[in-house]
Scaffold this active site. Sequence first.
Site, PDB file in Angstrom:
ATOM      1  CD1 TRP A  89      -2.974   1.476   0.924  1.00 56.61           C
ATOM      2  CD2 TRP A  89      -1.365   2.435   2.131  1.00 56.61           C
ATOM      3  NE1 TRP A  89      -3.423   2.720   1.280  1.00 56.61           N
ATOM      4  CE2 TRP A  89      -2.445   3.333   2.022  1.00 56.61           C
ATOM      5  CE3 TRP A  89      -0.242   2.830   2.858  1.00 56.61           C
ATOM      6  CZ2 TRP A  89      -2.443   4.592   2.603  1.00 56.61           C
ATOM      7  CZ3 TRP A  89      -0.236   4.088   3.441  1.00 56.61           C
ATOM      8  CH2 TRP A  89      -1.317   4.961   3.311  1.00 56.61           C
ATOM      9  CG  HIS A  90       3.423   2.260   3.260  1.00 58.84           C
ATOM     10  ND1 HIS A  90       2.799   1.237   3.933  1.00 58.84           N
ATOM     11  CD2 HIS A  90       3.401   3.330   4.093  1.00 58.84           C
ATOM     12  CE1 HIS A  90       2.422   1.682   5.120  1.00 58.84           C
ATOM     13  NE2 HIS A  90       2.766   2.934   5.247  1.00 58.84           N
ATOM     14  N   GLY A  91       3.760   1.815  -1.373  1.00 59.71           N
ATOM     15  CA  GLY A  91       4.379   2.203  -2.632  1.00 59.71           C
ATOM     16  C   GLY A  91       4.642   1.034  -3.535  1.00 59.71           C
ATOM     17  CG  PHE A 123       3.075   6.461   0.878  1.00 59.02           C
ATOM     18  CD1 PHE A 123       4.016   6.061  -0.055  1.00 59.02           C
ATOM     19  CD2 PHE A 123       3.507   6.754   2.158  1.00 59.02           C
ATOM     20  CE1 PHE A 123       5.351   5.943   0.283  1.00 59.02           C
ATOM     21  CE2 PHE A 123       4.838   6.632   2.513  1.00 59.02           C
ATOM     22  CZ  PHE A 123       5.756   6.233   1.570  1.00 59.02           C
TER      23      PHE A 123
END
Lengths: 473, 302
Positions: A325-327, A473
């Site tokens: 999800w963060h990247g 993000f």
Amino acid sequence: MIFNSIEFAFFLVVVFFIYWVPLKKDLNLQNLFLLISSYFFYGWWNWKFLTLIAFSSVADYLVGQHLGKSQNQSTRKGLLLISILINLGLLGFFKYYNFFAQNFVDAFLFFGSKVSLSSLQIVLPVGISFYTFQTMSYTIDVYRKKITPCKDYIAFFAFVSFFPQLVAGPIERAGHLLPQFLKARFFDYKIAVSGIRIILWGLFKKMVIADNAAIIVDGIFSDYSMQSPLSLSIGILFFAFQIYGDFSGYSDIAIGISRLFGFDLMNNFRFPYLSSNISEFWKRWHISLSSWFKDYLYIPLGGNRKGKWFSLINVLIVFLVSGFWHGANWTFIIWGLINGLLYVPLYISKGVKDEEYTQVRLTNLPKILFTFILVGFGWVYFRSPSVYDANQYLIHLFAGSGSAMYFSSSSKHLLISLICLIGITIILTVEIRYSKLKKTEVTLSNFQLVLLSLFILFMAAFKNPISFIYFQF
Amino acid sequence: MMKKFLIQLSKYFLIIALIANLLALMSNFLLKRSSIFKASFLVNNFEPEQAFDYFIIGSSRGLTSIGSEEIDQKLTTKGINLSQDDTGLPSQLLMAKHFFESGFQSSYCILVLDEPDFEHSSMQINDNDYRMAPYLQREYIYDYFRKRERGIIRPYTLGKYVPAVLYAYYNTELFIPSLFTLFRPNYRHRFDKYGNYTYPDNQLNTQNELLKPIQIQKNISNPLLHTFEEYLRAKGCQLILYVAPYQGRELIIQNEFDIPLINHSSILLENSDFYDPIHLNNKGKIVASSFLAEELQPFFLK
């Protein structure tokens, strides 16, 4: 427009006065004005991507309405699926297309076949991961009949795009935030003052700690192979506080600004570096995301209902997805995996058990330090441009022969490092004190706030105003 | 409720602004009485009645290529090096103005001209211009910054009236060093008592072969040099242009002005004289200063 900019200060003052003076008696106008202001705030960065928020809002509003009317389970499932596909589709395309395309090509190349799949010049819309998750939580909750569909489309649109938390959270639940758009809001002196207090605390974390630390961290991480083990350790320490100061500082400012407009946002951080184990850390770090994954991924996967080992797999899935999800980079996936793996021994030895928040005592200190070190190793993957660089960073940390000390390479860098260390000491002292008082929010006295303001003024990295890390993000 | 909130907010804003400005004024006072930067070093360590034979102005190349001490020993003159690293010709003109406006006199100004300033100079504020900021109340310094500042936040322009803006924005450059001078007012930031700075004898290339300089045609035509020369002439001072040594480069210069030029771009041919391609080390500096002293001798014999 970032929170610590002159443009935003002007924006906030204007919006605050219009909201509370001419519009104070009309809830609908207040919501409409918040919606326009939020779109202006987002459009300041890139107005073209307003269509994405609008599209996501319209889609979820309509899905919500139909979910409310329909009693047929398969229709309801279909509607939910539409919402999820739209939101994850937007997220997938804008955030992950190039990542998947590149890995697809690489995978074929590994097996000796060449495939051509051109990568696109896709600009990642700021905050897309936050608002898509927020709107998804709405449709899922309506589907689960936890909340009723919102009929007031202006309130709903304003909820999706509410500017204080639009681009970096906290990721609010519809059940908590949406009702606040539907009832009259009155200016409350005490709440507004508490908002100002928390804004200042957030600005301190962002401008003094995060922005100063970024200067040293960037220098160390970009030249890690030449740095001494001490310098590499400082790189990790400073990054740990850079990301904390940056993200929790943003959350604090978001919460504070919301209070100025009569809204209550959830607490996103509860002194996470005072945790005595990884499980506790994740209950205190980015709480809105952790709880989102718990409610909308871990529990639907089966949670702990199907036995210990099945539950463990679910936990690992959640950590992996959370990392992703963060990247769109393997570094984030590895970071998620590391955190998941660090959780495993704890889980096996204790089982699923909600820890109380650890009180900082001398006896707990080794555990707290150990947890911080483990989290710090994870941050190396989070910060590095590639998994290779992260591995090399750690190898140089333990077996490197570099002798460079970026943090003291010039009087300016030494000074900045000193400011960071003072800032870190202040933040830890304050948090330990509030933790002992069993408070989850820092509420400094007026005198302390004056001192803090002066400290921000004369120690902030004004010439290095880095955009908030979590915007990407 | 709202009224009370705004009154409280304004009250605290004013208190913070007042204290911040007092701190900034204190910081300004400390810097002005110190020797940490060249501007205050000049004012606090020399008597205006004392006339100098020459003063050196330049960037880091001016700091590290010429030793005023070596020249003075050879020519029995009295000079001072007012070069500051990371500055361009406009900042150097500003320093020259500061020299004369502070009441000093000199017969010659040796301007160490860098290649980027040969034809034109940027209107930007240079990295180390903040060192002149303690004297922002002086009109020529304020004018310099006001004409160059861009953007919403203009710390120098505002700083004349609200010093807190300047000292907060340049906190690591001005505010914190000023606190340091509280304990060491005579500390000089990287220069000696004559204003010179020397790079250590580390050398760029351990192979001490003789360099074969590449010839490069250059033209000196920067209109600012004309302004510079006119300003100095009005003060009874003659401008001398000096091009300090470069490693492996010989600048063939066409000088469009009627200003004396000493071109020593290729005078040093040993790698061991250089700290990096554009800076001399201690050894190189001594040799270069000696060559320069020979060139300057006719001027001082006049």
